[in-house]
Write an enzyme that holds these catalytic residues in place. Structure first.
Site, short mmCIF file in Angstrom:
data_model
loop_
_atom_site.label_atom_id
_atom_site.label_comp_id
_atom_site.label_asym_id
_atom_site.label_seq_id
_atom_site.Cartn_x
_atom_site.Cartn_y
_atom_site.Cartn_z
CG ASP A 1 -3.57 8.96 -12.58
OD1 ASP A 1 -4.08 8.33 -11.63
OD2 ASP A 1 -4.25 9.48 -13.50
CG ASP B 1 -2.07 0.92 1.12
OD1 ASP B 1 -3.06 0.53 0.49
OD2 ASP B 1 -1.98 2.04 1.65
CB ILE B 2 1.18 4.18 -2.29
CG1 ILE B 2 1.54 3.32 -3.50
CG2 ILE B 2 1.97 5.48 -2.31
CD1 ILE B 2 1.17 3.94 -4.82
CG ASN C 1 -4.90 11.25 -5.43
OD1 ASN C 1 -4.15 11.38 -6.39
ND2 ASN C 1 -5.51 10.11 -5.16
CD GLU D 1 -4.57 3.88 -1.80
OE1 GLU D 1 -4.88 4.21 -0.64
OE2 GLU D 1 -5.38 3.91 -2.75
#
Length: 247
Positions: A111, A94-95, A102, A137
């Site tokens: 993106d 997971d980022i 965002n 993500e």
């Protein structure tokens, strides 16, 4: 001999199938028909079918396997581990703080971060491994025949690769990106399920986040406890096997 490439054109069939929509979709995905195939032939139609199958199994943004392809791959791997007993590792990633990216820099920047992480993952794995984007993500990697002794090394290599590659976004700014990684080995010689295996990896991911993010946490085989559900699956398969031999 391959008869597909020598089949006569059937433009009437191609027209009846209304392939314009399919061809437009494939074109948007960057697909091009093989130059050696004549439009209207069976080989041409087969190339379109193959192209559609590939597009439907790929994530549009990253080109990685999508969730549908991932689920098919993990089910195959669970079956293989149960039959052959070879070790297999599932990593989920997971980022970190992706929502902040965002909110602060916009979805275009988000993106770019996702694509950069996808590229980093591809640079860290073998051709036999499956790398998939399974959510916004979220990513997953299936590593067949990965001995437990190498699990932590692989996970750390991926984490450091992501951390060490700042992502350039629109405007020239470079964002520092990190990721939290959880992993679990499939129980060897046990008829488990993709859901149970994924849950174990997810639990380790939650632990990595709880410990401050930009961490790797793996559940190692010596600590793996066969769950009640897995025991049920094992006993069910044994009962079925005994039933078949007595018939």
């Amino acid at each position: 001999m391959n008869t597909l490439s020598t089949a006569p054109p059937d433009t009437e069939l191609a027209s009846a199938l209304r392939l314009d929509v399919a061809l437009n979709l494939l074109s948007q995905a960057g697909w091009q028909a093989p130059v050696s195939v004549t439009p209207g032939t069976v080989a041409w139609l087969q190339a379109i079918v193959d192209g559609l199958c590939d597009v439907s199994s790929r994530d549009a943004l990253t080109g990685l396997a999508n969730r549908r392809q991932f689920e098919a791959a993990i089910n195959r791997e669970v079956d293989r581990v149960a039959r052959n007993g070879e070790p297999a590792l599932l990593l989920v990633l997971d980022i970190d703080h992706f929502k902040k990216v965002n909110d602060t820099h916009g979805h275009a920047a988000g993106d770019e971060v996702i694509k950069a992480v996808a590229l980093a993952l591809q640079e860290c794995v073998r051709p036999m491994d499956t790398v998939a984007r399974i959510g916004g993500e979220e990513f997953a990697i299936i590593l067949p025949n990965c001995p437990p002794a190498f699990g932590q090394t692989v996970a750390e290599r991926i984490r450091k690769k992501i951390e060490g590659k700042p992502v350039a976004i629109i405007g020239g700014e470079a964002l520092q990106v990190t990721a939290s990684i959880g992993g679990a080995f499939a129980p060897q010689w046990v008829r488990s399920s993709a859901v149970l295996w994924s849950e174990r990896a997810d639990q380790q991911l939650y632990k990595a986040k709880a410990q401050g993010r930009n961490q790797t946490c793996l559940e190692m085989p010596p600590l793996t406890v066969v769950s009640a559900e897995e025991k049920g699956l094992l006993f069910a398969s044994l009962t079925q096997s005994e039933s078949n031999t007595t018939e």
